[in-house]
Write an enzyme that holds these catalytic residues in place. Structure first.
Site, short mmCIF file in Angstrom:
data_model
loop_
_atom_site.label_atom_id
_atom_site.label_comp_id
_atom_site.label_asym_id
_atom_site.label_seq_id
_atom_site.Cartn_x
_atom_site.Cartn_y
_atom_site.Cartn_z
N ARG A 131 -99.18 -47.43 -14.67
CA ARG A 131 -100.28 -48.39 -14.87
C ARG A 131 -101.10 -48.49 -13.60
O ARG A 131 -102.32 -48.60 -13.64
CB ARG A 131 -99.72 -49.75 -15.28
CG ARG A 131 -99.50 -49.93 -16.76
CD ARG A 131 -98.65 -48.83 -17.41
NE ARG A 131 -98.38 -49.06 -18.81
CZ ARG A 131 -97.30 -49.70 -19.27
NH1 ARG A 131 -96.36 -50.13 -18.45
NH2 ARG A 131 -97.14 -49.87 -20.57
N ASP A 160 -96.57 -42.96 -18.80
CA ASP A 160 -96.91 -44.00 -19.77
C ASP A 160 -98.28 -43.69 -20.34
O ASP A 160 -98.88 -42.65 -20.01
CB ASP A 160 -96.85 -45.40 -19.12
CG ASP A 160 -96.32 -46.44 -20.11
OD1 ASP A 160 -96.94 -46.59 -21.17
OD2 ASP A 160 -95.31 -47.10 -19.82
N HIS A 236 -95.45 -44.66 -25.85
CA HIS A 236 -96.08 -44.74 -24.52
C HIS A 236 -96.42 -43.32 -24.04
O HIS A 236 -96.18 -42.97 -22.89
CB HIS A 236 -95.17 -45.46 -23.53
CG HIS A 236 -95.10 -46.94 -23.78
ND1 HIS A 236 -96.19 -47.77 -23.68
CD2 HIS A 236 -94.06 -47.74 -24.14
CE1 HIS A 236 -95.82 -49.02 -23.97
NE2 HIS A 236 -94.55 -49.03 -24.26
N ASP A 301 -88.84 -47.23 -25.76
CA ASP A 301 -89.31 -48.56 -26.16
C ASP A 301 -90.66 -48.48 -26.88
O ASP A 301 -91.40 -47.52 -26.73
CB ASP A 301 -89.46 -49.46 -24.92
CG ASP A 301 -90.46 -48.89 -23.92
OD1 ASP A 301 -90.43 -47.66 -23.70
OD2 ASP A 301 -91.27 -49.65 -23.37
N GLU A 302 -90.93 -49.53 -27.64
CA GLU A 302 -92.25 -49.80 -28.19
C GLU A 302 -92.93 -48.55 -28.78
O GLU A 302 -94.06 -48.23 -28.43
CB GLU A 302 -93.14 -50.41 -27.09
CG GLU A 302 -92.58 -51.74 -26.59
CD GLU A 302 -93.42 -52.38 -25.50
OE1 GLU A 302 -93.51 -53.62 -25.50
OE2 GLU A 302 -93.97 -51.66 -24.64
N TRP A 368 -83.91 -55.18 -22.38
CA TRP A 368 -85.11 -55.79 -21.79
C TRP A 368 -85.68 -56.92 -22.63
O TRP A 368 -86.27 -57.84 -22.10
CB TRP A 368 -86.17 -54.72 -21.51
CG TRP A 368 -86.90 -54.19 -22.71
CD1 TRP A 368 -86.49 -53.19 -23.54
CD2 TRP A 368 -88.18 -54.62 -23.21
NE1 TRP A 368 -87.43 -52.98 -24.53
CE2 TRP A 368 -88.48 -53.85 -24.36
CE3 TRP A 368 -89.10 -55.59 -22.81
CZ2 TRP A 368 -89.64 -54.00 -25.09
CZ3 TRP A 368 -90.27 -55.75 -23.54
CH2 TRP A 368 -90.53 -54.96 -24.67
N TYR A 393 -88.11 -59.86 -15.19
CA TYR A 393 -89.42 -59.18 -15.25
C TYR A 393 -90.30 -59.80 -14.18
O TYR A 393 -90.84 -60.90 -14.33
CB TYR A 393 -90.03 -59.33 -16.65
CG TYR A 393 -89.74 -58.11 -17.52
CD1 TYR A 393 -88.49 -57.50 -17.50
CD2 TYR A 393 -90.72 -57.55 -18.34
CE1 TYR A 393 -88.22 -56.38 -18.27
CE2 TYR A 393 -90.46 -56.43 -19.12
CZ TYR A 393 -89.21 -55.85 -19.07
OH TYR A 393 -88.95 -54.74 -19.83
N TRP A 445 -93.43 -54.11 -13.60
CA TRP A 445 -94.52 -53.48 -14.36
C TRP A 445 -95.84 -53.80 -13.65
O TRP A 445 -96.00 -54.88 -13.06
CB TRP A 445 -94.54 -54.02 -15.79
CG TRP A 445 -93.29 -53.69 -16.54
CD1 TRP A 445 -92.26 -54.55 -16.83
CD2 TRP A 445 -92.92 -52.42 -17.08
NE1 TRP A 445 -91.28 -53.88 -17.52
CE2 TRP A 445 -91.64 -52.57 -17.68
CE3 TRP A 445 -93.52 -51.15 -17.11
CZ2 TRP A 445 -90.97 -51.53 -18.31
CZ3 TRP A 445 -92.86 -50.11 -17.74
CH2 TRP A 445 -91.61 -50.30 -18.33
N THR A 446 -96.79 -52.86 -13.75
CA THR A 446 -97.96 -53.02 -12.88
C THR A 446 -99.30 -53.04 -13.62
O THR A 446 -100.33 -52.72 -13.04
CB THR A 446 -97.98 -51.91 -11.80
OG1 THR A 446 -98.04 -50.64 -12.45
CG2 THR A 446 -96.76 -51.99 -10.91
C1 ACM Z 1 -90.66 -52.63 -21.74
O1 ACM Z 1 -90.91 -53.64 -21.05
N1 ACM Z 1 -91.54 -52.22 -22.65
C2 ACM Z 1 -89.45 -51.88 -21.57
#
Ligand code: ACM
Ligand code: ZN
Length: 510
Positions: A131, A160, A236, A301-302, A368, A393, A445-446
């Site tokens: 990011r 990502d 991602h 994830d996601e 997470w 986080y 996370w950025t």
């Molecule tokens: C995440 O925060 N999507 C692992």
């Protein structure tokens, strides 16, 4: 008899209140994370006119691999440890103590014996370099900060939607195309594609060469830190798909883009295309060549499954395998990759979504979405790393009034230092299930954190609370006592090294 009973009761209560660790004669010294035991007594060590007293080190395999004993009772600084890593941790403790003695203007290190070992074998911090890109020098400083807190894993988030950062020689477009986005969303608009969203008009990107990544691995290893790389799959993946659109369900002609805003995107790798597996294997060949870590993080994830539902290739594979749910496709992809990595002697870690559709017993689950994924995984007998967004986080705000307190941008939420400190990694688990919890980790996370200065504000001092849980989980005393120790033992070390910590982190503490 009554009196004896009362005395015994009082002694036991005191013992319990003190966390059973520090003897009555403990010198007035603070160490973070709190050592397992500290006893006062003996001569102590005189400080020389200049320089520091020498440390006499000894490795003894009687001690656990990360255990150490630091002893100043006999006029010398004696450090014994189970390995070089243990010696390293003992030196960190010694540095905290030496700085306190000097700050008081004293010339004698008091006599003490500290015995210490970590509660968890895995003590990590993650950094999202997709990011926002950070320089090799900044990453080295990040690793220095982990070392200062006696952490031993750096989880490097390298790919990502908004940028692919790892040079892969067999797929050069990943960095030629995938490492650069055209611009970046300004500020706090999380909705994809809304009309109001404003962009900065400035391209952002960059990547790490294989030599640079090796340099980071070596730098971390000197500090007893393992680098675990993360290559996201199957979601991602916009940056990978912008580079190689033929690997997406929408096919080679679809204009995939390196994303310029944040969120979860429907574009994922096509699980039904055999070339996707070829791609992932070749990427991982190079990643394994660079990173000697036993664990490789495969993301997971996601990953929306909408495209798989409509993709002829994905549907054909589902029919061939007899799958009835798209979640099984994800499970199939992950286990295929897990088997491939196992042939190379590696193991996988994935975000807790890898539980959906079934997960093999040998996969480590990184919890997470709170702790519930980790609890479920531990009950299944899988190894678990706890990184719940509720407690670890570090892109969340640190106070209940971020604006009033002048906090820099965060993703949202409220995660004060006291909450990090209070995390119970064993919550809801039986003694047998607790053994599956291999460690804990903070995630940085950025999306909203574009500078390294800002990163320092987000991780410090909350990383100290994580370290306290990681080393002294069952020996924690109280939050107030922790904060007091932190301000004596670590805050001056941050300042001496020029690290910026969040001054508003101590909300509610007198
Ligand atoms: C995440 O925060 N999507 C692992
Ligand atoms: Zn597909």
């Amino acid at each position: 008899m009554k009196r004896l009973f009362f005395t015994l009761f009082a002694a036991l209560t005191l013992f319990a209140l003190n966390g059973c660790r520090h003897e009555a004669s403990t010198p007035d010294l603070a160490v973070v994370p709190n050592p397992l035991s500290m006893q006062g007594g003996g001569r102590g060590v005189l400080l020389p006119e200049s320089g520091d007293p020498a440390i006499l080190t000894h490795v003894s395999h009687v001690l656990g691999p990360e255990e150490y004993i630091l002893d100043t009772r006999r006029g010398k600084v004696l450090l014994t440890a189970g390995s070089k890593a243990g010696l390293f941790y003992g030196r960190q403790t010694y540095a905290q103590i030496l700085q306190q003695v000097r700050a008081k203007g004293e010339n004698l290190i008091p006599g003490f014996k500290i015995q210490d070992k970590p509660a968890f074998a895995y003590r990590g911090a993650h950094l999202d370099c997709s990011r926002h890109m950070f320089t090799i020098e900044e990453i080295k400083t990040y690793i220095d900060i982990l070392a200062l807190h006696k952490l031993n894993v750096f989880h490097w988030h390298l790919t990502d939607d908004q940028g692919w950062r790892a040079e892969i020689k067999s797929y050069p477009r990943l960095t030629e195309v995938g490492s650069m986005r055209n611009e970046t969303l300004i500020g706090h608009q999380r909705t994809i594609g809304t009309k109001e969203a404003q962009y900065d008009g400035t391209p952002h990107g960059g990547f790490y060469t294989q030599d640079q990544m090796r340099e980071i691995v070596a730098y971390a290893a000197e500090r007893f830190i393992t680098v675990i790389p993360e290559i996201e799959m199957p979601g991602h993946a916009s940056a990978a798909l912008a580079s190689y659109p033929e690997l997406g369900c929408r096919g080679a002609n679809y204009p995939y883009q390196v994303q310029t805003c944040w969120g979860i995107f429907p574009e994922v790798l096509c699980a039904g295309n055999p070339n996707t597996i070829v791609f992932l294997k070749k990427v991982l060949d190079e990643i394994c060549d660079i990173f000697p870590s036993e664990y490789i993080h495969i993301g997971g994830d996601e990953a929306p499954r909408i495209e798989w539902e409509q993709c002829p290739k994905c549907q054909a594979l589902m029919r061939q395998k007899g799958f009835t749910r798209e979640a099984e496709l994800q499970s199939y992809l992950i286990t295929t990759i897990e088997k491939y990595l196992a042939e190379k002697g590696r193991k996988i870690i994935g975000w807790d979504e890898i539980l959906e559709g079934g997960v093999s017993q040998s996969a480590t689950v990184m919890s997470w979405r709170g702790a519930k994924g980790g609890i479920a995984a531990a009950k299944l007998g899988n190894d678990v790393i706890m990184t719940p967004n509720s407690h670890f986080y570090l892109d969340y705000y640190q106070t209940s009034d971020p604006t009033g307190n002048g906090e820099p941008l965060g993703i949202g939420g409220c995660l004060p230092l006291s909450k990090c400190y209070a995390f119970d990694p064993y919550d809801q688990l039986s003694e047998i299930e607790q053994a599956q919890i291999k460690g804990i980790q903070a995630n940085m996370w950025t999306e909203y954190v574009a500078s390294f200065d800002h990163i320092q504000h987000m991780i410090l001092p909350r990383l100290a609370a994580l370290a306290e849980v990681a080393w002294s989980n069952t020996n924690r005393t109280s939050y107030e006592e922790f904060v007091q120790r932190l301000s004596t033992a670590l805050l001056p070390r941050y300042t001496a090294r020029g690290y910026h910590y969040a001054p508003y982190a101590f909300e509610g503490i007198e």
